[in-house]
Design a protein around this motif. Structure first.
Motif, PDB file in Angstrom:
ATOM      1  N   SER A 201      -4.715   6.456  -7.529  1.00 40.46           N
ATOM      2  CA  SER A 201      -4.909   6.352  -6.075  1.00 40.46           C
ATOM      3  C   SER A 201      -3.833   7.099  -5.295  1.00 40.46           C
ATOM      4  O   SER A 201      -4.015   7.403  -4.124  1.00 40.46           O
ATOM      5  N   GLY A 202      -2.698   7.369  -5.934  1.00 41.60           N
ATOM      6  CA  GLY A 202      -1.597   8.050  -5.239  1.00 41.60           C
ATOM      7  C   GLY A 202      -0.944   7.177  -4.182  1.00 41.60           C
ATOM      8  O   GLY A 202      -0.188   7.673  -3.343  1.00 41.60           O
ATOM      9  N   VAL A 203      -1.187   5.872  -4.215  1.00 39.52           N
ATOM     10  CA  VAL A 203      -0.597   4.960  -3.218  1.00 39.52           C
ATOM     11  C   VAL A 203       0.919   4.917  -3.401  1.00 39.52           C
ATOM     12  O   VAL A 203       1.422   4.853  -4.525  1.00 39.52           O
ATOM     13  N   ASN A 204       1.638   4.983  -2.270  1.00 32.48           N
ATOM     14  CA  ASN A 204       3.098   4.881  -2.346  1.00 32.48           C
ATOM     15  C   ASN A 204       3.625   3.887  -1.304  1.00 32.48           C
ATOM     16  O   ASN A 204       2.831   3.279  -0.569  1.00 32.48           O
ATOM     17  N   ALA A 205       4.934   3.778  -1.250  1.00 36.13           N
ATOM     18  CA  ALA A 205       5.561   2.722  -0.440  1.00 36.13           C
ATOM     19  C   ALA A 205       5.321   2.873   1.056  1.00 36.13           C
ATOM     20  O   ALA A 205       5.649   1.969   1.827  1.00 36.13           O
TER      21      ALA A 205
ATOM     22  N   LEU B 299      -5.661  -6.550  -9.501  1.00 34.90           N
ATOM     23  CA  LEU B 299      -5.462  -5.220  -8.917  1.00 34.90           C
ATOM     24  C   LEU B 299      -4.640  -5.347  -7.630  1.00 34.90           C
ATOM     25  O   LEU B 299      -3.771  -4.519  -7.345  1.00 34.90           O
ATOM     26  N   THR B 300      -4.894  -6.404  -6.893  1.00 32.66           N
ATOM     27  CA  THR B 300      -4.139  -6.671  -5.653  1.00 32.66           C
ATOM     28  C   THR B 300      -2.647  -6.708  -5.962  1.00 32.66           C
ATOM     29  O   THR B 300      -1.822  -6.108  -5.259  1.00 32.66           O
ATOM     30  N   ARG B 301      -2.332  -7.407  -7.017  1.00 36.64           N
ATOM     31  CA  ARG B 301      -0.928  -7.572  -7.413  1.00 36.64           C
ATOM     32  C   ARG B 301      -0.318  -6.232  -7.811  1.00 36.64           C
ATOM     33  O   ARG B 301       0.797  -5.889  -7.401  1.00 36.64           O
ATOM     34  N   ALA B 302      -1.071  -5.455  -8.589  1.00 33.86           N
ATOM     35  CA  ALA B 302      -0.568  -4.135  -9.015  1.00 33.86           C
ATOM     36  C   ALA B 302      -0.378  -3.230  -7.799  1.00 33.86           C
ATOM     37  O   ALA B 302       0.606  -2.486  -7.705  1.00 33.86           O
ATOM     38  N   LEU B 303      -1.300  -3.305  -6.856  1.00 33.64           N
ATOM     39  CA  LEU B 303      -1.193  -2.478  -5.642  1.00 33.64           C
ATOM     40  C   LEU B 303       0.001  -2.910  -4.801  1.00 33.64           C
ATOM     41  O   LEU B 303       0.698  -2.074  -4.212  1.00 33.64           O
ATOM     42  N   SER B 304       0.249  -4.200  -4.753  1.00 34.64           N
ATOM     43  CA  SER B 304       1.332  -4.705  -3.899  1.00 34.64           C
ATOM     44  C   SER B 304       2.689  -4.176  -4.360  1.00 34.64           C
ATOM     45  O   SER B 304       3.597  -4.020  -3.559  1.00 34.64           O
ATOM     46  N   ALA B 305       2.787  -3.866  -5.648  1.00 35.80           N
ATOM     47  CA  ALA B 305       4.056  -3.350  -6.180  1.00 35.80           C
ATOM     48  C   ALA B 305       4.291  -1.904  -5.752  1.00 35.80           C
ATOM     49  O   ALA B 305       5.431  -1.439  -5.705  1.00 35.80           O
ATOM     50  N   ALA B 306       3.208  -1.187  -5.432  1.00 33.32           N
ATOM     51  CA  ALA B 306       3.349   0.232  -5.080  1.00 33.32           C
ATOM     52  C   ALA B 306       3.275   0.481  -3.579  1.00 33.32           C
ATOM     53  O   ALA B 306       3.851   1.445  -3.071  1.00 33.32           O
ATOM     54  N   ALA B 307       2.568  -0.380  -2.852  1.00 34.17           N
ATOM     55  CA  ALA B 307       2.250  -0.115  -1.439  1.00 34.17           C
ATOM     56  C   ALA B 307       3.189  -0.840  -0.487  1.00 34.17           C
ATOM     57  O   ALA B 307       3.916  -1.751  -0.880  1.00 34.17           O
ATOM     58  N   LYS B 308       3.099  -0.419   0.788  1.00 26.18           N
ATOM     59  CA  LYS B 308       3.856  -1.145   1.817  1.00 26.18           C
ATOM     60  C   LYS B 308       3.196  -2.505   2.066  1.00 26.18           C
ATOM     61  O   LYS B 308       3.858  -3.533   2.109  1.00 26.18           O
ATOM     62  N   ARG B 309       1.864  -2.470   2.184  1.00 26.18           N
ATOM     63  CA  ARG B 309       1.116  -3.670   2.544  1.00 26.18           C
ATOM     64  C   ARG B 309      -0.279  -3.581   1.945  1.00 26.18           C
ATOM     65  O   ARG B 309      -0.833  -2.469   1.862  1.00 26.18           O
ATOM     66  N   VAL B 310      -0.836  -4.694   1.530  1.00 24.78           N
ATOM     67  CA  VAL B 310      -2.208  -4.709   1.016  1.00 24.78           C
ATOM     68  C   VAL B 310      -3.013  -5.737   1.812  1.00 24.78           C
ATOM     69  O   VAL B 310      -2.602  -6.893   1.928  1.00 24.78           O
TER      70      VAL B 310
ATOM     71  N   ILE C  58       4.131 -13.205  -3.793  1.00 26.47           N
ATOM     72  CA  ILE C  58       3.993 -11.831  -3.289  1.00 26.47           C
ATOM     73  C   ILE C  58       3.930 -11.883  -1.763  1.00 26.47           C
ATOM     74  O   ILE C  58       3.103 -12.601  -1.197  1.00 26.47           O
ATOM     75  N   ASP C  59       4.806 -11.103  -1.111  1.00 22.46           N
ATOM     76  CA  ASP C  59       4.897 -11.253   0.342  1.00 22.46           C
ATOM     77  C   ASP C  59       4.335 -10.077   1.146  1.00 22.46           C
ATOM     78  O   ASP C  59       4.463 -10.047   2.353  1.00 22.46           O
ATOM     79  N   ASN C  60       3.710  -9.105   0.478  1.00 26.08           N
ATOM     80  CA  ASN C  60       3.128  -7.999   1.262  1.00 26.08           C
ATOM     81  C   ASN C  60       1.609  -7.908   1.094  1.00 26.08           C
ATOM     82  O   ASN C  60       1.023  -6.853   1.251  1.00 26.08           O
ATOM     83  N   VAL C  61       1.007  -9.049   0.736  1.00 27.91           N
ATOM     84  CA  VAL C  61      -0.462  -9.093   0.570  1.00 27.91           C
ATOM     85  C   VAL C  61      -1.050 -10.094   1.550  1.00 27.91           C
ATOM     86  O   VAL C  61      -0.528 -11.188   1.717  1.00 27.91           O
TER      87      VAL C  61
END
Ligand code: SAM
Length: 291
Positions: A55-59, A73-84, A104-107
């Protein structure tokens, strides 16, 4: 939808924990899969990492996920993204997600159907621009992809797990059996490619089809100067009855007689006997100028 939003943070604070095992959480809370909602969850940790990489998702990115499911997948995305911002319709997943997304605090999980939300409602949750990453519920793959591609929202890309045969249609070339109206609808506003094929054994429960991940990079400039609604009507018309010639299909869709349709096709530079599946996006643009 379930009367709650952002319940994960509210109930559990920011305690970090080890990656939870989804299968044991599902068993512990007694969650029952709903086949009608397309619930086949990703059970392979390497696949989750690979989808996030594809996906190329970054911080800097806000991510919209459709179908939180068990939250892996939500959890994996939360580690790479600013917010999910993750949308789910099955309220029975609340108890699973409370455990699988604990700490997890950005989901933010939103129990609503994105197909029933306006752009304004979405924007209020997501902000100005975002990337979509999802293992889509397969029964509504095309409406979901088109909901984001045709919206006025600044969607940068969609990286979606879909059935293999649907992925093949998304990236098909003219004059092939997979080439369809959806191929052109995507090609006219994005560049799409299959990033990986995924065996059905990577899901829980195991579905009866294989899948693929498709990355769709949105490029709305591709239709600059074109009549987008007319082109979409032409795409649909051209593939309405695959066995018929383009002239027949256009005649039916535009309420013109067949001779008129044939003349417009000829003026655009094509044989009056041509079939829709032979035309590229550039060909459809030429044809649209005759309407
Ligand atoms: N993301 C999870 C994963 O990869 O394991 C779950 C993916 S599962 C294929 C699709 C999920 O979408 C299911 O949890 C289902 O309940 C949910 N779903 C179905 N229809 C939906 C809709 N209209 N809006 C949001 N979620 C939906």
């Amino acid at each position: 939808m379930c009367g709650t939003r952002g319940f994960i943070q509210e109930n559990f604070g920011k305690v970090k924990m080890e990656d939870p095992n989804l299968k044991s959480i599902i068993n512990d809370v007694g969650f029952r899969f709903n086949k009608a909602l397309g619930q086949n969850f990703i059970s392979d940790a390497n696949l989750l990492t690979a989808i996030v990489a594809d996906s190329g998702v970054n911080a800097d990115d806000v991510v919209v996920e459709i179908g939180t499911g068990g939250g892996t997948l939500t959890r994996a995305l939360s580690a790479a993204a600013k917010r999910v911002i993750s949308f789910e319709v099955d309220c029975n997943l609340q108890s699973v997600l409370a455990l699988s997304l604990r700490g997890i605090d950005n989901v933010e999980v939103v129990f609503r159907d994105v197909l029933k939300m306006s752009d304004e409602e979405l924007r209020a949750l997501t902000g100005d621009s975002f990337k979509v990453v999802a293992n889509l519920p397969y029964y509504i793959t095309t409406p979901l992809v088109m909901r984001f591609l045709e919206s006025a929202l600044d969607v940068k890309s969609l990286t979606v797990m879909v059935q293999q045969e649907v992925a093949d249609r998304f990236v098909a070339k003219p004059d092939t059996a997979d080439y369809a109206a959806i191929t052109l609808a995507i090609e006219s506003c994005a560049d799409a490619r299959i990033t990986r094929k995924v065996n059905r054994k990577n899901f829980y429960p195991v579905p009866n089809v294989d899948s693929a991940v498709v990355r769709i990079d949105v490029d709305r400039t591709k239709l600059d100067g074109e009549d987008a609604p007319l082109l979409r009507k032409l795409f649909k018309a051209a593939f309405a009855m695959r066995r018929k010639t383009l002239a027949n299909n256009l005649s039916a869709a535009f309420g013109i007689d067949k001779q008129d349709a044939s003349e417009r096709i000829t003026k655009a530079g094509f044989s009056p006997m041509v079939r829709g599946e032979a035309l590229s996006l550039e060909d459809f643009k030429k044809l649209s100028r005759q309407f």
